[in-house]
Design a protein around this motif. Sequence first.
Motif, PDB file in Angstrom:
ATOM      1  N   UNK A 244     -21.869  35.240   8.132  1.00  0.00           N
ATOM      2  CA  UNK A 244     -23.255  35.320   7.670  1.00  0.00           C
ATOM      3  C   UNK A 244     -23.290  34.586   6.324  1.00  0.00           C
ATOM      4  N   UNK A 245     -24.257  33.692   6.140  1.00  0.00           N
ATOM      5  CA  UNK A 245     -24.202  32.812   4.972  1.00  0.00           C
ATOM      6  C   UNK A 245     -25.534  32.741   4.244  1.00  0.00           C
ATOM      7  N   UNK A 246     -25.423  32.481   2.930  1.00  0.00           N
ATOM      8  CA  UNK A 246     -26.581  32.107   2.114  1.00  0.00           C
ATOM      9  C   UNK A 246     -26.493  30.614   1.906  1.00  0.00           C
ATOM     10  N   UNK A 247     -27.505  29.903   2.387  1.00  0.00           N
ATOM     11  CA  UNK A 247     -27.518  28.451   2.295  1.00  0.00           C
ATOM     12  C   UNK A 247     -28.796  28.008   1.595  1.00  0.00           C
ATOM     13  N   UNK A 248     -28.707  27.767   0.296  1.00  0.00           N
ATOM     14  CA  UNK A 248     -29.887  27.362  -0.459  1.00  0.00           C
ATOM     15  C   UNK A 248     -30.924  28.458  -0.487  1.00  0.00           C
ATOM     16  N   UNK A 249     -32.062  28.200   0.127  1.00  0.00           N
ATOM     17  CA  UNK A 249     -33.169  29.157   0.151  1.00  0.00           C
ATOM     18  C   UNK A 249     -33.220  29.957   1.451  1.00  0.00           C
ATOM     19  N   UNK A 250     -32.148  29.916   2.239  1.00  0.00           N
ATOM     20  CA  UNK A 250     -32.140  30.577   3.543  1.00  0.00           C
ATOM     21  C   UNK A 250     -30.947  31.518   3.689  1.00  0.00           C
ATOM     22  N   UNK A 251     -31.175  32.581   4.439  1.00  0.00           N
ATOM     23  CA  UNK A 251     -30.101  33.452   4.888  1.00  0.00           C
ATOM     24  C   UNK A 251     -29.865  33.132   6.355  1.00  0.00           C
ATOM     25  N   UNK A 252     -28.642  32.695   6.685  1.00  0.00           N
ATOM     26  CA  UNK A 252     -28.298  32.360   8.069  1.00  0.00           C
ATOM     27  C   UNK A 252     -27.450  33.493   8.636  1.00  0.00           C
ATOM     28  N   UNK A 253     -27.999  34.181   9.624  1.00  0.00           N
ATOM     29  CA  UNK A 253     -27.299  35.320  10.233  1.00  0.00           C
ATOM     30  C   UNK A 253     -26.612  34.842  11.509  1.00  0.00           C
ATOM     31  N   UNK A 254     -25.298  34.739  11.440  1.00  0.00           N
ATOM     32  CA  UNK A 254     -24.474  34.458  12.619  1.00  0.00           C
ATOM     33  C   UNK A 254     -23.698  35.736  12.910  1.00  0.00           C
ATOM     34  N   UNK A 255     -23.639  36.105  14.158  1.00  0.00           N
ATOM     35  CA  UNK A 255     -22.963  37.371  14.515  1.00  0.00           C
ATOM     36  C   UNK A 255     -22.275  37.189  15.851  1.00  0.00           C
ATOM     37  N   UNK A 261     -29.724  33.133  13.375  1.00  0.00           N
ATOM     38  CA  UNK A 261     -31.096  33.406  12.946  1.00  0.00           C
ATOM     39  C   UNK A 261     -31.230  32.998  11.485  1.00  0.00           C
ATOM     40  N   UNK A 262     -32.155  32.099  11.206  1.00  0.00           N
ATOM     41  CA  UNK A 262     -32.372  31.637   9.838  1.00  0.00           C
ATOM     42  C   UNK A 262     -33.582  32.371   9.252  1.00  0.00           C
ATOM     43  N   UNK A 263     -33.347  33.060   8.148  1.00  0.00           N
ATOM     44  CA  UNK A 263     -34.397  33.834   7.484  1.00  0.00           C
ATOM     45  C   UNK A 263     -34.621  33.248   6.081  1.00  0.00           C
ATOM     46  N   UNK A 264     -35.795  32.706   5.782  1.00  0.00           N
ATOM     47  CA  UNK A 264     -36.058  32.245   4.421  1.00  0.00           C
ATOM     48  C   UNK A 264     -35.940  33.403   3.431  1.00  0.00           C
ATOM     49  N   UNK A 265     -35.249  33.180   2.330  1.00  0.00           N
ATOM     50  CA  UNK A 265     -35.097  34.246   1.334  1.00  0.00           C
ATOM     51  C   UNK A 265     -36.443  34.695   0.784  1.00  0.00           C
ATOM     52  N   UNK A 266     -37.394  33.758   0.744  1.00  0.00           N
ATOM     53  CA  UNK A 266     -38.730  34.093   0.245  1.00  0.00           C
ATOM     54  C   UNK A 266     -39.463  35.046   1.178  1.00  0.00           C
ATOM     55  N   UNK A 267     -38.953  35.180   2.432  1.00  0.00           N
ATOM     56  CA  UNK A 267     -39.589  36.063   3.416  1.00  0.00           C
ATOM     57  C   UNK A 267     -38.970  37.463   3.412  1.00  0.00           C
TER      58      UNK A 267
END
Length: 327
Positions: A244-255, A261-267
Amino acid sequence: MSPSVISKFPLLFFIAISLWWGFYYQSNSSLNDFGQANFEFLYLLDVFIVLPIICFLAVKNKKEALLKAITLCCLAVWVGSYIIPASSKFIWPYLESGRYVISALILLFELAAIVTVVLAIKTALDDKVDPDLAISQPIERFLGKSVVATVLNFETRMWTFALFAKRVKPDNYQGSKHFSYHQKDGSQSNLLGFVFLIALEMPLMHLLLHFAWSPLAANIVTILSLLSLVFFLAEYRAMAKRPISIDGDDLIIRYGLYQPLKVPLSNIKDIKGNDVFVAREKSIKRYVYSGVPNIKIVLAEPIGEVEKIFIGVDNPHSFIESIKHSL
């Protein structure tokens, strides 16, 4: 009406015509002239003319529509072999022989997945790109972002980790910070137990079914068990490789083998710890293997129907602090 509902029309039509014509052909009444009007062309018209037209009207992506039409027509041929009386079959025996062609197509589909695996891994190793992108980009370039592409992505990812897991480096995945989840509540060890259980059970079950039931049943169950073994082995290996990674302005959930699943941090409206059981709901996305998820994420805006995301990670405190710091 939403596009997702419209896209289900071909399957609903297929089920409807199968039930209706099944009742028609199997009845013995004035409806079919007491069995004298069991003409196979009645079902053929719906299957090979009406059904493909509905597929192309309901699905915008023409490649996906074509694949859906072919799949449903093949299923309809299989259904027709059971519902149409043998005395009324003239064209149908030739269509039934097409099962060998279908088997060949399935084999080609599997071979295409394996070839894609080899090319994707080679690209990932040579260019050090995100292995997920190395797999998805060539597939989506050909099929677009469709359901078929998603299925092939998953299968290719499964074969990647089943056959070449040692050559996939976690550091090559996109992200400045990575978080693991394979050690939570002994998740990876539990999954390895399933792998050994299936491997030990498979030959015994094959012999039992072979002598107690039939060789055909034994072969079918063994093939399904073998595919299950490949899946669990790939899942076991992917757990420690796909972070599971933080990539710039996104949280990328790999499981595991899950689609990322890419979740914008602003969301992200709120993130906190969790220690209670979470039941399945349409508005909830769960990522956990063992125990209860220890992270709760509340979204500001839903992603599809998902409003909350629950995740199980190895170090929840570090994960929460990193997300809050990024926010």
